[in-house]
Design a protein around this motif. Structure first.
Motif, PDB file in Angstrom:
ATOM      1  N   ASP A 104      40.478  25.771  47.088  1.00 58.27           N
ATOM      2  CA  ASP A 104      41.579  26.896  47.170  1.00 58.27           C
ATOM      3  C   ASP A 104      42.361  27.087  45.882  1.00 58.27           C
ATOM      4  OD1 ASP A 104      43.157  28.504  48.278  1.00 58.27           O
ATOM      5  OD2 ASP A 104      44.511  27.137  49.278  1.00 58.27           O
ATOM      6  N   GLU A 136      50.510  32.996  45.157  1.00 58.34           N
ATOM      7  CA  GLU A 136      49.913  33.276  46.574  1.00 58.34           C
ATOM      8  C   GLU A 136      50.539  32.027  47.708  1.00 58.34           C
ATOM      9  OE1 GLU A 136      47.336  32.792  50.107  1.00 58.34           O
ATOM     10  OE2 GLU A 136      47.453  31.319  48.448  1.00 58.34           O
ATOM     11  N   CYS A 140      52.541  34.838  48.883  1.00 60.25           N
ATOM     12  CA  CYS A 140      51.910  36.207  48.336  1.00 60.25           C
ATOM     13  C   CYS A 140      52.745  37.032  47.508  1.00 60.25           C
ATOM     14  CB  CYS A 140      51.115  36.577  49.592  1.00 60.25           C
ATOM     15  SG  CYS A 140      49.861  35.555  50.254  1.00 60.25           S
ATOM     16  N   VAL A 162      38.495  38.868  49.309  1.00 60.42           N
ATOM     17  CA  VAL A 162      39.270  37.901  48.882  1.00 60.42           C
ATOM     18  C   VAL A 162      38.604  36.477  49.423  1.00 60.42           C
ATOM     19  CG1 VAL A 162      41.529  36.740  49.502  1.00 60.42           C
ATOM     20  CG2 VAL A 162      41.411  39.300  49.551  1.00 60.42           C
ATOM     21  N   GLU A 164      39.255  33.408  49.704  1.00 63.54           N
ATOM     22  CA  GLU A 164      39.493  32.175  50.269  1.00 63.54           C
ATOM     23  C   GLU A 164      38.341  31.607  50.832  1.00 63.54           C
ATOM     24  OE1 GLU A 164      42.467  30.829  50.082  1.00 63.54           O
ATOM     25  OE2 GLU A 164      43.990  32.416  49.628  1.00 63.54           O
ATOM     26  N   THR A 334      46.540  35.481  53.895  1.00 63.50           N
ATOM     27  CA  THR A 334      46.078  35.655  52.461  1.00 63.50           C
ATOM     28  C   THR A 334      46.471  37.063  51.984  1.00 63.50           C
ATOM     29  OG1 THR A 334      44.037  37.118  53.010  1.00 63.50           O
ATOM     30  CG2 THR A 334      43.762  34.624  53.749  1.00 63.50           C
ATOM     31  N   GLU A 335      45.932  37.235  50.820  1.00 62.76           N
ATOM     32  CA  GLU A 335      46.709  38.594  50.174  1.00 62.76           C
ATOM     33  C   GLU A 335      45.790  39.763  50.605  1.00 62.76           C
ATOM     34  OE1 GLU A 335      47.713  36.650  45.860  1.00 62.76           O
ATOM     35  OE2 GLU A 335      45.706  37.297  46.120  1.00 62.76           O
ATOM     36  N   VAL A 349      37.796  38.838  54.163  1.00 61.49           N
ATOM     37  CA  VAL A 349      38.030  37.281  53.520  1.00 61.49           C
ATOM     38  C   VAL A 349      36.590  36.501  53.534  1.00 61.49           C
ATOM     39  CG1 VAL A 349      39.427  35.333  53.438  1.00 61.49           C
ATOM     40  CG2 VAL A 349      40.454  37.397  54.164  1.00 61.49           C
TER      41      VAL A 349
END
Length: 397
Positions: A104, A136, A140, A162, A164, A334-335, A349
C-alpha cells in the motif's frame, strides 16, 4: 522479464521514508529523474512550502482521452510495530517482497514505472498518464490540487485506475467516510452542587444515544447494497474524553464519530438531523442553566465514495486487462471517489496485493501479484496501441 525491474524500483521506493508526516520531495525527484531518463516530462504540483507534491506525467498523445494509473506516495507509520527487519529496507523472502508500502502502495507505483521503457516505444493511440499523490493516508487531502488540474482540462482522461491493493480484482465502488469531532461545553461545579452546573458528559451521552439510534435506523431501514460486506451505512462513536475529577461536574466533553456511507446516503442529511436534535433537545436545556454552554461539531475528514456502474464499458475493459470477470465493492476509501466525482473521470480501483497485508508489521507484496499487475499494464498498452479507447466518447458524456 520486467519483474526484476519492478522489484528493483519498488525496493528503491520503499527506501524513501514517506510516512505522511514527512516530505515526499526526494521520492518525487527520484521518479522525475527516472522518467526524464526515458524521455518523459513530468510536472510536480507542490504544496505551499514545497515539502510535498503531486506528480503528473503523460506518455502518448496528450490531446486524446487516455488512462490514468494512479498511486499515492505516502505510507502509514511504523511506530510501535514489531517488524522482523528494517521496514524501510526491502527484502525478498518466500516469493514476497517485504517493506513498508510494498503493498500500500509503492508496489503499484514501482510496477508502473518499470513499464515506462516499454511504453515509450509504443505507438499509443491514447495516452497513459502517471499520477503520484501525497497525504492519501491522512484523508485523501493531498490529491486535491491534481484533481483541480484534471477537472479543468479541455480533454479529460477517459479512465482512472487507482492501484490500491485488491488482489487484481476490479473494484467498482467504495463507501464514503466522514470523521467528526463534537465538543460539548458546559459549566463546572463541585458535585454536591450538580443542579447549578451543566454536565458536559451527560449531555454528550444523550447525543451519543441519538447518534446510535441513527445508526440502528440505517441498519434496519437501509438503504442496503449487498455487494458490500456490511450492506448499510454505519455511524459509530469512536472516542470520548472528559471530566477532571470524580467530585467535579465536568464542563467539557469531546467525542468523535465516524460515518461510513453508501453513495445513496447523503451525509449532510445525517448531520442536519444531529444538529436538529441538538437545537431541540440539548442546547436549550444546557443554556437554561448556563447561557454560555454549547455544542460544536467539527468535520475532520470527509471523503466521497465511489459508485461506478457495473454496466459501464470501462468495467468490462478493465476486466479484460486483468483476466478475471468478477468485481466487488469495498468499505475502505480511496482517491478514486475524488477522481470520479470532482474531476468527472470514470474511476475504478485495481492493484496488486491485499489490504490484509497493508498497514501491518512485515507488510509484503507477493511476487506473483507483481507479475499479474505487469500483465495488466502490458495488455493496456497493447489495447491503446491497437485501437486506443473506442468507447472514450461515451465515457465523457
Amino acid at each position: 522479464m520486467r519483474n526484476n525491474d519492478s522489484i528493483a524500483i519498488i525496493s528503491d521506493l520503499v527506501g524513501f521514508q514517506t510516512v505522511s508526516r514527512n516530505s515526499n520531495s526526494d521520492l518525487l525527484a527520484y521518479v522525475a529523474d527516472y522518467l526524464s531518463e526515458h524521455g518523459v516530462t513530468s510536472d510536480i504540483l507542490w504544496n505551499d512550502d514545497r515539502s510535498k507534491g503531486n506528480l503528473w506525467a503523460t506518455i502518448g498523445p496528450a490531446d486524446v482521452p487516455g488512462v490514468i494509473l494512479s498511486g499515492h506516495s505516502d505510507v502509514v507509520p511504523v511506530d510501535g510495530q514489531d517488524w522482523t527487519s528494517d521496514p524501510f529496507v526491502a527484502r525478498i523472502t518466500d516469493s514476497r517482497i517485504f517493506g513498508r508500502g510494498t503493498c500500500d502502495m509503492k508496489g503499484f507505483i514501482g510496477i508502473v514505472l518499470a513499464a515506462v521503457p516499454d511504453l515509450v516505444t509504443r505507438d499509443l493511440k491514447a495516452p497513459i498518464h502517471i499520477a503520484i499523490s501525497y497525504d492519501e493516508e491522512v484523508g485523501c487531502t493531498g490529491v486535491s490540487s491534481l484533481i483541480d488540474r484534471l477537472a479543468a482540462l479541455p480533454v479529460k482522461p477517459a479512465l482512472c485506475i487507482v492501484g490500491e491493493p485488491t488482489s487484481m480484482q476490479v473494484i467498482v465502488g467504495h463507501k464514503g467516510i466522514g470523521l467528526y469531532r463534537v465538543t460539548v461545553t458546559g459549566s463546572a461545579a463541585h458535585s454536591s452542587q450538580a443542579p447549578y452546573a451543566v454536565n458536559a458528559i451527560e449531555y454528550a451521552a444523550q447525543t451519543i444515544v441519538f447518534i446510535k439510534s441513527l445508526s440502528t435506523e440505517q441498519a434496519h431501514a437501509g438503504p442496503h447494497d449487498h455487494d458490500y460486506d456490511v450492506s448499510h451505512s454505519t455511524i459509530s462513536v469512536t472516542t470520548i474524553e472528559g471530566g477532571a475529577a470524580v467530585n467535579i461536574i465536568p464542563e467539557r466533553c469531546v467525542f468523535q464519530f465516524d460515518i461510513r456511507s453508501l453513495p445513496q446516503l447523503e451525509t449532510e442529511a445525517v448531520l442536519a438531523r444531529i444538529q436538529a436534535f441538538l437545537d431541540a433537545e440539548i442546547r436549550p436545556a444546557m443554556r437554561a442553566t448556563s447561557p454560555a454552554s454549547g455544542v460544536q461539531i467539527e468535520p475532520l475528514v470527509e471523503i466521497v465514495g465511489l459508485d461506478t456502474e457495473v454496466t459501464h464499458p470501462a468495467v468490462t475493459f478493465l476486466k479484460t486487462l486483468v483476466g478475471r470477470n468478477d468485481h466487488a465493492k469495498v468499505a475502505y476509501c480511496t482517491e478514486a471517489g475524488l477522481f470520479s466525482t470532482q474531476a468527472g473521470i470514470v474511476s475504478l480501483v485495481c492493484g496488486p496485493g491485499s489490504m490484509e497485508q497493508g498497514h501491518k508489521p512485515d507488510e509484503f507484496l507477493a511476487l506473483s501479484q507483481i507479475e499479474r499487475c505487469e500483465e495488466m499494464i502490458s495488455r493496456l498498452a497493447d489495447r491503446l496501441e491497437d485501437d486506443g479507447l473506442p468507447w472514450s466518447a461515451e465515457l465523457r458524456r
